[in-house]
Design a protein around this motif. Structure first.
Motif, PDB file in Angstrom:
ATOM      1  N   ALA A 189       0.825  -1.210   0.000  1.00 24.71           N
ATOM      2  CA  ALA A 189       0.000   0.000   0.000  1.00 24.71           C
ATOM      3  C   ALA A 189       0.858   1.257   0.000  1.00 24.71           C
ATOM      4  O   ALA A 189       0.579   2.219  -0.740  1.00 24.71           O
ATOM      5  CB  ALA A 189      -0.935  -0.003   1.207  1.00 24.71           C
ATOM      6  N   ALA A 190       1.909   1.267   0.822  1.00 23.70           N
ATOM      7  CA  ALA A 190       2.784   2.436   0.858  1.00 23.70           C
ATOM      8  C   ALA A 190       3.515   2.618  -0.464  1.00 23.70           C
ATOM      9  O   ALA A 190       3.683   3.749  -0.954  1.00 23.70           O
ATOM     10  CB  ALA A 190       3.789   2.303   2.006  1.00 23.70           C
ATOM     11  N   GLY A 191       3.949   1.510  -1.064  1.00 18.66           N
ATOM     12  CA  GLY A 191       4.605   1.597  -2.363  1.00 18.66           C
ATOM     13  C   GLY A 191       3.662   2.118  -3.432  1.00 18.66           C
ATOM     14  O   GLY A 191       4.041   2.947  -4.266  1.00 18.66           O
ATOM     15  N   ALA A 192       2.417   1.632  -3.407  1.00 26.51           N
ATOM     16  CA  ALA A 192       1.427   2.103  -4.380  1.00 26.51           C
ATOM     17  C   ALA A 192       1.136   3.590  -4.175  1.00 26.51           C
ATOM     18  O   ALA A 192       1.004   4.343  -5.157  1.00 26.51           O
ATOM     19  CB  ALA A 192       0.138   1.289  -4.241  1.00 26.51           C
ATOM     20  N   LEU A 193       1.038   4.009  -2.917  1.00 27.49           N
ATOM     21  CA  LEU A 193       0.812   5.428  -2.633  1.00 27.49           C
ATOM     22  C   LEU A 193       1.963   6.275  -3.174  1.00 27.49           C
ATOM     23  O   LEU A 193       1.741   7.350  -3.754  1.00 27.49           O
ATOM     24  CB  LEU A 193       0.666   5.642  -1.131  1.00 27.49           C
ATOM     25  CG  LEU A 193       0.481   7.096  -0.670  1.00 27.49           C
ATOM     26  CD1 LEU A 193      -0.815   7.688  -1.232  1.00 27.49           C
ATOM     27  CD2 LEU A 193       0.504   7.179   0.864  1.00 27.49           C
ATOM     28  N   ALA A 194       3.198   5.787  -3.002  1.00 30.95           N
ATOM     29  CA  ALA A 194       4.363   6.529  -3.495  1.00 30.95           C
ATOM     30  C   ALA A 194       4.334   6.646  -5.017  1.00 30.95           C
ATOM     31  O   ALA A 194       4.683   7.691  -5.577  1.00 30.95           O
ATOM     32  CB  ALA A 194       5.653   5.849  -3.033  1.00 30.95           C
ATOM     33  N   VAL A 195       3.907   5.583  -5.693  1.00 32.93           N
ATOM     34  CA  VAL A 195       3.819   5.628  -7.157  1.00 32.93           C
ATOM     35  C   VAL A 195       2.759   6.635  -7.588  1.00 32.93           C
ATOM     36  O   VAL A 195       2.990   7.465  -8.485  1.00 32.93           O
ATOM     37  CB  VAL A 195       3.499   4.229  -7.731  1.00 32.93           C
ATOM     38  CG1 VAL A 195       3.188   4.330  -9.227  1.00 32.93           C
ATOM     39  CG2 VAL A 195       4.672   3.286  -7.504  1.00 32.93           C
ATOM     40  N   VAL A 196       1.580   6.565  -6.976  1.00 29.34           N
ATOM     41  CA  VAL A 196       0.499   7.488  -7.318  1.00 29.34           C
ATOM     42  C   VAL A 196       0.929   8.926  -7.075  1.00 29.34           C
ATOM     43  O   VAL A 196       0.727   9.811  -7.927  1.00 29.34           O
ATOM     44  CB  VAL A 196      -0.777   7.153  -6.507  1.00 29.34           C
ATOM     45  CG1 VAL A 196      -1.824   8.248  -6.694  1.00 29.34           C
ATOM     46  CG2 VAL A 196      -1.341   5.809  -6.934  1.00 29.34           C
ATOM     47  N   CYS A 197       1.528   9.171  -5.917  1.00 26.49           N
ATOM     48  CA  CYS A 197       1.984  10.532  -5.599  1.00 26.49           C
ATOM     49  C   CYS A 197       3.097  10.974  -6.544  1.00 26.49           C
ATOM     50  O   CYS A 197       3.216  12.161  -6.864  1.00 26.49           O
ATOM     51  CB  CYS A 197       2.470  10.597  -4.149  1.00 26.49           C
ATOM     52  SG  CYS A 197       1.163  10.494  -2.921  1.00 26.49           S
ATOM     53  N   GLY A 198       3.912  10.018  -6.982  1.00 21.78           N
ATOM     54  CA  GLY A 198       5.003  10.355  -7.882  1.00 21.78           C
ATOM     55  C   GLY A 198       4.536  10.899  -9.217  1.00 21.78           C
ATOM     56  O   GLY A 198       5.241  11.692  -9.851  1.00 21.78           O
ATOM     57  N   PHE A 199       3.365  10.473  -9.652  1.00 20.58           N
ATOM     58  CA  PHE A 199       2.816  10.962 -10.920  1.00 20.58           C
ATOM     59  C   PHE A 199       1.715  12.011 -10.718  1.00 20.58           C
ATOM     60  O   PHE A 199       1.243  12.600 -11.696  1.00 20.58           O
ATOM     61  CB  PHE A 199       2.262   9.795 -11.745  1.00 20.58           C
ATOM     62  CG  PHE A 199       3.330   8.881 -12.272  1.00 20.58           C
ATOM     63  CD1 PHE A 199       4.079   9.239 -13.385  1.00 20.58           C
ATOM     64  CD2 PHE A 199       3.598   7.668 -11.656  1.00 20.58           C
ATOM     65  CE1 PHE A 199       5.070   8.407 -13.878  1.00 20.58           C
ATOM     66  CE2 PHE A 199       4.586   6.826 -12.143  1.00 20.58           C
ATOM     67  CZ  PHE A 199       5.329   7.192 -13.256  1.00 20.58           C
ATOM     68  N   ALA A 200       1.325  12.227  -9.462  1.00 22.76           N
ATOM     69  CA  ALA A 200       0.198  13.130  -9.190  1.00 22.76           C
ATOM     70  C   ALA A 200       0.477  14.558  -9.634  1.00 22.76           C
ATOM     71  O   ALA A 200      -0.421  15.247 -10.144  1.00 22.76           O
ATOM     72  CB  ALA A 200      -0.144  13.098  -7.695  1.00 22.76           C
ATOM     73  N   TRP A 201       1.728  15.024  -9.438  1.00 26.28           N
ATOM     74  CA  TRP A 201       2.029  16.418  -9.770  1.00 26.28           C
ATOM     75  C   TRP A 201       1.921  16.644 -11.282  1.00 26.28           C
ATOM     76  O   TRP A 201       1.484  17.717 -11.720  1.00 26.28           O
ATOM     77  CB  TRP A 201       3.418  16.793  -9.272  1.00 26.28           C
ATOM     78  CG  TRP A 201       3.700  18.264  -9.320  1.00 26.28           C
ATOM     79  CD1 TRP A 201       4.661  18.906 -10.053  1.00 26.28           C
ATOM     80  CD2 TRP A 201       3.011  19.287  -8.589  1.00 26.28           C
ATOM     81  NE1 TRP A 201       4.625  20.249  -9.829  1.00 26.28           N
ATOM     82  CE2 TRP A 201       3.616  20.528  -8.931  1.00 26.28           C
ATOM     83  CE3 TRP A 201       1.958  19.283  -7.689  1.00 26.28           C
ATOM     84  CZ2 TRP A 201       3.192  21.742  -8.409  1.00 26.28           C
ATOM     85  CZ3 TRP A 201       1.538  20.497  -7.154  1.00 26.28           C
ATOM     86  CH2 TRP A 201       2.145  21.697  -7.517  1.00 26.28           C
ATOM     87  N   GLN A 202       2.285  15.642 -12.069  1.00 21.78           N
ATOM     88  CA  GLN A 202       2.116  15.766 -13.517  1.00 21.78           C
ATOM     89  C   GLN A 202       0.636  15.896 -13.876  1.00 21.78           C
ATOM     90  O   GLN A 202       0.267  16.692 -14.745  1.00 21.78           O
ATOM     91  CB  GLN A 202       2.703  14.540 -14.216  1.00 21.78           C
ATOM     92  CG  GLN A 202       4.211  14.393 -14.052  1.00 21.78           C
ATOM     93  CD  GLN A 202       4.754  13.222 -14.838  1.00 21.78           C
ATOM     94  OE1 GLN A 202       4.354  12.989 -15.969  1.00 21.78           O
ATOM     95  NE2 GLN A 202       5.680  12.484 -14.249  1.00 21.78           N
TER      96      GLN A 202
END
Length: 405
Positions: free
Chosen positions: A235-248
């Protein structure tokens, strides 16, 4: 004299860790301030800061101006364009957390610059505490303290005293690494959310969590891995991935241009690439840069990629086989490898390269593991020498794009 030295050592050993780190940090900040004053005295009208700038000018200089722009004016809904019709440099390249936090503190202190300075200083001290906690159980308290000394007085120590998001990001990163290594995964969710919007790099942390999870799965028989821990890691890894692309995604929605963020980031790269940049291709930046720099140095361009491969191989070998690095433990080595791979994928190495290496600061521990006293003092001396070299070129002489910190 020997008795006095022994007595001083005993008093130092009895001093609480937080107080000792405070003393180290304050001493390092005094040294950095002295070097910044010397740089100000040597600044000329040709410098970006002009003749005889004040320390406040350095605090809000270079990219700090972009964070100030974000705090005062927000982000553009229409991307600015160059005369050639390409996306120009703009605020979307800079995350909002530091900018608005500095603004909030600055409302009390009277200016954004004052707020930025306080945020950087306080976050820097807390990052030193977090780094010591991260390293002490791996390399011992004494070596961990020396790692803090190298970190606080390192070549990029001016970052502790200017309006950049680096120290705040490092604080969050060290806390996240510590939470991971101690298996306190629930703490990662808020840290990931804030870290992702402080400065780029959360995708490297996502990769680290993935590798961390794989290692724990492989060794689950001798290092028990519960179902709850598996859920947290995924879950934490998935959150990091989502947040990593969220700013774009946010930049695309706000501007109406899905490629707004990448185009903004590439606008800085055009200073370095003759003929401009058509688009973003992972790992291409380092190949282009290796050719660019070898041409600048008067050597054949084709040597650049070869040197790059040798450099990556050397870094990989150090992470795998160096006993000093191995002493830091598997997780910190995995983080270092993840971040290096992230930089290789997205970054174009130029004047900001050394600043972009700051998230590798846990590796200071490898230079601090038990060695001779002369080794540690020698490393500290090189840190201070590098600090002056960097401050002098960036703040005293800085006047062009290849001197941006």
């Amino acid at each position: 004299m020997a008795e006095l030295a022994l007595s001083t050592a005993r008093r130092w050993a009895r001093t609480p860790t937080a107080a000792r780190i405070a003393i180290v940090y304050l001493t390092a900040r005094i040294v950095t301030t002295t070097l910044l004053v010397l740089a100000a005295l040597q600044s000329t009208p040709l410098s970006r800061f002009g003749a005889a700038p004040g320390l406040a000018d350095f605090v809000v200089g270079w990219d700090a101006q972009w964070y100030w722009t974000v705090a005062e004016y927000g982000y553009p809904t229409t991307l600015p364009l160059t005369d050639g019709g390409e996306v120009a440099e703009n605020a979307w390249a800079f995350m909002p957390v530091f900018a608005y936090l500095a603004k909030g503190v600055g409302l009390v202190l009277g200016s954004w610059g004052a707020g930025a300075l306080v945020v950087s200083l306080v976050a820097g001290y807390l990052a030193c505490l977090a780094l010591h906690r991260l390293l002490r159980d791996r390399i011992g308290r004494s070596a961990a303290m020396w790692a803090v000394v190298f970190f606080a007085a390192g070549p990029l120590a001016a970052m502790f005293q200017v309006g950049y998001a680096e120290t705040l990001f490092l604080l969050l990163l060290f806390l996240a690494l510590d939470a991971t290594t101690r298996r306190r995964y629930a703490l990662l969710y808020p840290l990931i959310l804030v870290m992702a919007f402080t400065r780029p790099g959360i995708l490297a942390f996502a990769l680290f969590l993935g590798l961390h999870g794989i290692v724990r799965w492989v060794h689950r028989r001798r290092d028990q891995l519960s179902a709850a821990e598996v859920v947290h890691i995924v879950a934490a890894g998935a959150l990091a991935v989502v947040c990593g692309f969220a700013w774009q995604v946010i930049a695309g929605i706000a501007t109406g241009d899905p490629g707004a963020y990448l185009a903004t980031e590439l606008s800085w790269r055009r200073h370095w690439i003759l003929g401009g940049v058509d688009g973003f291709i992972p790992f291409e930046g380092w190949v282009q840069a290796s050719q660019f720099w070898f041409a600048q140095w008067g050597m054949p361009q084709e040597w650049g990629p070869v040197a790059l491969v040798l450099l990556v191989t050397a870094v990989g070998a150090a992470l795998l086989y160096s006993p000093q690095v191995r002493a830091l433990g598997t997780d910190l080595r995995l983080w270092s490898a993840s971040y290096v791979l992230y930089l290789l994928a997205v970054f174009f190495p130029q004047s900001s390269t050394f600043r972009l290496l700051l998230p590798l600061s846990p590796l200071w521990g490898a230079l601090a593991v038990p060695r001779s006293r002369w080794w540690r003092w020698g490393v500290l001396g090189l840190c201070l020498l590098g600090q002056w070299f960097w401050i002098y070129h960036v703040y005293a002489l800085g006047n062009t794009f290849w001197q941006v910190p």
